[in-house]
Design a protein around this motif. Structure first.
Motif, PDB file in Angstrom:
ATOM      1  N   THR A  80      31.427  42.628  26.561  1.00 54.26           N
ATOM      2  CA  THR A  80      31.722  41.472  27.638  1.00 54.26           C
ATOM      3  C   THR A  80      32.449  40.306  27.157  1.00 54.26           C
ATOM      4  O   THR A  80      32.827  39.374  27.876  1.00 54.26           O
ATOM      5  CB  THR A  80      30.338  41.235  28.041  1.00 54.26           C
ATOM      6  OG1 THR A  80      29.448  40.919  27.219  1.00 54.26           O
ATOM      7  CG2 THR A  80      29.805  42.529  28.666  1.00 54.26           C
ATOM      8  N   TRP A 120      40.996  44.577  28.986  1.00 57.40           N
ATOM      9  CA  TRP A 120      40.408  44.002  29.904  1.00 57.40           C
ATOM     10  C   TRP A 120      40.889  44.487  31.370  1.00 57.40           C
ATOM     11  O   TRP A 120      40.419  44.318  32.355  1.00 57.40           O
ATOM     12  CB  TRP A 120      40.813  42.291  29.703  1.00 57.40           C
ATOM     13  CG  TRP A 120      40.694  41.582  30.739  1.00 57.40           C
ATOM     14  CD1 TRP A 120      39.606  41.014  31.380  1.00 57.40           C
ATOM     15  CD2 TRP A 120      41.836  40.853  31.631  1.00 57.40           C
ATOM     16  NE1 TRP A 120      39.893  40.070  32.514  1.00 57.40           N
ATOM     17  CE2 TRP A 120      41.252  40.083  32.619  1.00 57.40           C
ATOM     18  CE3 TRP A 120      43.188  41.011  31.578  1.00 57.40           C
ATOM     19  CZ2 TRP A 120      41.981  39.332  33.617  1.00 57.40           C
ATOM     20  CZ3 TRP A 120      43.733  40.293  32.538  1.00 57.40           C
ATOM     21  CH2 TRP A 120      43.356  39.614  33.558  1.00 57.40           C
ATOM     22  N   LYS A 121      42.353  44.831  31.388  1.00 58.97           N
ATOM     23  CA  LYS A 121      42.920  45.166  32.556  1.00 58.97           C
ATOM     24  C   LYS A 121      42.226  46.564  32.984  1.00 58.97           C
ATOM     25  O   LYS A 121      42.353  46.922  34.078  1.00 58.97           O
ATOM     26  CB  LYS A 121      44.366  45.452  32.271  1.00 58.97           C
ATOM     27  CG  LYS A 121      45.277  44.344  32.159  1.00 58.97           C
ATOM     28  CD  LYS A 121      46.817  44.824  31.839  1.00 58.97           C
ATOM     29  CE  LYS A 121      47.170  45.347  32.827  1.00 58.97           C
ATOM     30  NZ  LYS A 121      48.840  45.876  32.601  1.00 58.97           N
ATOM     31  N   GLU A 122      41.616  47.269  32.057  1.00 59.39           N
ATOM     32  CA  GLU A 122      40.943  48.326  32.621  1.00 59.39           C
ATOM     33  C   GLU A 122      39.471  48.426  33.219  1.00 59.39           C
ATOM     34  O   GLU A 122      38.717  49.398  33.521  1.00 59.39           O
ATOM     35  CB  GLU A 122      41.111  49.588  31.660  1.00 59.39           C
ATOM     36  CG  GLU A 122      42.379  49.857  31.342  1.00 59.39           C
ATOM     37  CD  GLU A 122      42.463  50.926  30.086  1.00 59.39           C
ATOM     38  OE1 GLU A 122      41.397  51.040  29.365  1.00 59.39           O
ATOM     39  OE2 GLU A 122      43.668  51.246  29.584  1.00 59.39           O
ATOM     40  N   PRO A 124      36.324  47.084  35.541  1.00 58.12           N
ATOM     41  CA  PRO A 124      36.113  46.981  36.986  1.00 58.12           C
ATOM     42  C   PRO A 124      36.189  45.551  37.296  1.00 58.12           C
ATOM     43  O   PRO A 124      36.113  44.660  36.279  1.00 58.12           O
ATOM     44  CB  PRO A 124      34.645  47.370  37.081  1.00 58.12           C
ATOM     45  CG  PRO A 124      34.411  48.412  35.887  1.00 58.12           C
ATOM     46  CD  PRO A 124      35.144  47.744  34.790  1.00 58.12           C
ATOM     47  N   GLU A 125      36.401  45.293  38.394  1.00 58.22           N
ATOM     48  CA  GLU A 125      36.745  43.852  39.123  1.00 58.22           C
ATOM     49  C   GLU A 125      35.622  42.779  38.498  1.00 58.22           C
ATOM     50  O   GLU A 125      36.009  41.854  37.996  1.00 58.22           O
ATOM     51  CB  GLU A 125      36.872  43.793  40.393  1.00 58.22           C
ATOM     52  CG  GLU A 125      37.349  42.216  40.887  1.00 58.22           C
ATOM     53  CD  GLU A 125      37.638  42.235  42.323  1.00 58.22           C
ATOM     54  OE1 GLU A 125      37.829  41.259  42.996  1.00 58.22           O
ATOM     55  OE2 GLU A 125      37.575  43.353  43.081  1.00 58.22           O
ATOM     56  N   ASP A 126      34.373  43.233  38.668  1.00 61.60           N
ATOM     57  CA  ASP A 126      33.178  42.291  38.358  1.00 61.60           C
ATOM     58  C   ASP A 126      33.151  41.944  36.915  1.00 61.60           C
ATOM     59  O   ASP A 126      32.887  40.946  36.308  1.00 61.60           O
ATOM     60  CB  ASP A 126      32.038  42.807  38.712  1.00 61.60           C
ATOM     61  CG  ASP A 126      31.556  44.269  38.472  1.00 61.60           C
ATOM     62  OD1 ASP A 126      32.493  44.878  37.922  1.00 61.60           O
ATOM     63  OD2 ASP A 126      30.405  44.500  38.193  1.00 61.60           O
ATOM     64  N   LYS A 127      33.283  43.010  36.063  1.00 64.64           N
ATOM     65  CA  LYS A 127      33.219  43.021  34.709  1.00 64.64           C
ATOM     66  C   LYS A 127      34.653  42.162  34.246  1.00 64.64           C
ATOM     67  O   LYS A 127      34.433  41.183  33.212  1.00 64.64           O
ATOM     68  CB  LYS A 127      33.245  44.239  34.055  1.00 64.64           C
ATOM     69  CG  LYS A 127      31.725  44.859  33.983  1.00 64.64           C
ATOM     70  CD  LYS A 127      31.906  46.178  33.229  1.00 64.64           C
ATOM     71  CE  LYS A 127      30.505  46.878  33.495  1.00 64.64           C
ATOM     72  NZ  LYS A 127      30.334  47.947  32.289  1.00 64.64           N
ATOM     73  N   ALA A 128      35.551  42.441  34.501  1.00 62.07           N
ATOM     74  CA  ALA A 128      36.899  41.757  34.283  1.00 62.07           C
ATOM     75  C   ALA A 128      36.667  40.110  34.758  1.00 62.07           C
ATOM     76  O   ALA A 128      37.366  39.411  33.798  1.00 62.07           O
ATOM     77  CB  ALA A 128      38.103  42.203  35.186  1.00 62.07           C
ATOM     78  N   LYS A 129      36.101  39.919  35.689  1.00 65.98           N
ATOM     79  CA  LYS A 129      35.939  38.408  36.296  1.00 65.98           C
ATOM     80  C   LYS A 129      34.968  37.692  34.984  1.00 65.98           C
ATOM     81  O   LYS A 129      35.166  36.470  34.744  1.00 65.98           O
ATOM     82  CB  LYS A 129      35.360  38.244  37.469  1.00 65.98           C
ATOM     83  CG  LYS A 129      35.384  37.030  37.820  1.00 65.98           C
ATOM     84  CD  LYS A 129      34.982  36.888  39.336  1.00 65.98           C
ATOM     85  CE  LYS A 129      34.800  35.590  39.968  1.00 65.98           C
ATOM     86  NZ  LYS A 129      34.383  35.451  41.440  1.00 65.98           N
TER      87      LYS A 129
END
Length: 357
Positions: A80, A120-122, A124-129
């Motif tokens: 993370t 990071w590009k792969e 999910p949106e919440d984890k990427a943020k």
């Protein structure tokens, strides 16, 4: 920051090992710390030997330049956040042999960022943020100050004067570019001179402590009036943790100790404390062991950082003064002579050591 995994690169080095220990103490972080370290001359697994049985801690021998290896760790541990300490960091070594500095600090950082960006590009949106890449750098990238100059702020241009600082400046720029070009959520910290437990003994403070105790010369470059801002390593760790939790994406934060001192004053204070807590068997003062040696090429006269930004935005200030921090450091080295002797047994010291200040 609970139930997460942090990848710490260079976590067996001086600052990295102190940061790993800081994370896993006092309930600060309830997750997994994965330590990726190439275990070169300054990466010492013994720095974290007390954590070997801790299920929250994982040591992996490897290089940040191994893009595939970094990718496996990121995916395997569902990382993370990445905190990048991995670097060649001794100015004298960079003068003698610049190539390893650019290979690790520039090419290694680039390859790692490639792996991180793909991972990071792969997400999910919440984890990427929520994901963060924190790049740990140095005040040396800013160049040198005159005695009357104000301290460096985050707005100062990079103006490196040694191969080491040039390689770190380049890595700072690469990290910045990956944010502005690809949107990677990065933060960068630029710290002043660190000191404290587990510091590799080619740096000024541990070199002077150990040389004094071993009855060796205390070599001081030039006139001893090169000035640095000194930061106790645990204060640095606490600042990094605050930036990791609350720092604004894309921003740089200077971290300083509010302790500007000339080198000669540092050596004098070390001698004074050692005279008090561990007097010489032959009598006299450790001051008698001081010698002045030819200055190294391109030796910057003064560094100092203005840490107003991190203080204002994140509420961080150093807990230690230089007086309290240097006493803690000296006592640690006195109480951990076995660690110091192991460093010598493994021939970590060069025949001629400089002082990276």
């Amino acid at each position: 920051m609970s139930k997460q995994a942090i990848l710490v690169t260079g976590g067996c080095g001086f600052i990295g090992s102190n940061f790993v220990r800081y994370l896993l103490s006092d309930g600060r972080f309830d997750g997994t710390v994965v330590n990726l370290d190439a275990l070169t001359y300054a990466g010492n697994p013994a720095n974290l030997a007390d954590l070997e049985e801790d299920s929250r801690y994982v040591l992996v021998e490897g290089s940040i330049g191994d893009e595939a290896g970094v990718s496996r760790l990121l995916k395997g541990y569902d990382v993370t956040a990445v905190v990048n300490f991995a670097a060649e960091s001794h100015v004298d070594r960079s003068i003698d042999s610049p190539e390893p500095f650019f290979e690790t600090n520039v090419n290694g950082t680039l390859r790692m960022l490639q792996a991180v960006r793909k991972f990071w590009k792969e997400l999910p949106e919440d984890k990427a943020k929520a994901f963060r890449f924190l790049h740990v750098s140095t005040d040396e990238v800013y160049g040198s100050l005159l005695p009357e100059d104000p301290a460096f702020t985050e707005k100062n241009s990079h103006c490196p004067n040694s191969p080491y600082s040039a390689s770190k400046a380049a890595s700072d720029h690469i990290v910045r570019a990956y944010h502005h070009t690809y949107g990677l959520p990065v933060v960068t910290t630029n710290c002043s001179n660190n000191y404290g437990p587990f510091q590799f003994p080619e740096k000024l403070i541990p070199l002077m402590i150990l040389n004094a105790l071993e009855g060796k010369d205390l070599p001081i470059y030039g006139d001893g009036m090169n000035i640095r801002d000194w930061l106790y390593v645990e204060d640095h760790c606490s600042a990094i943790f605050e930036v990791l939790k609350k720092g604004r994406v894309g921003e740089t934060y200077n971290i300083g100790g509010k302790c500007e001192r000339p080198n000669i004053e540092i050596v004098d204070q070390i001698c004074q404390i050692l005279d008090e807590v561990s007097p010489r068997e032959a009598g006299g003062s450790y001051q008698d062991q001081k010698i002045f040696v030819t200055d190294r090429p391109g030796h910057d006269r003064r560094y100092a950082v203005d840490a107003t930004k991190i203080e204002t935005e994140l509420g961080w200030t150093p807990a230690e003064t230089f007086e309290t921090g240097i006493r803690k450091t000296i006592l640690w080295y006195l109480e951990n002579r076995e660690w110091c002797e192991e460093i010598n047994r493994r021939k970590y010291k060069r025949e001629r050591m400089g002082t990276n200040v």
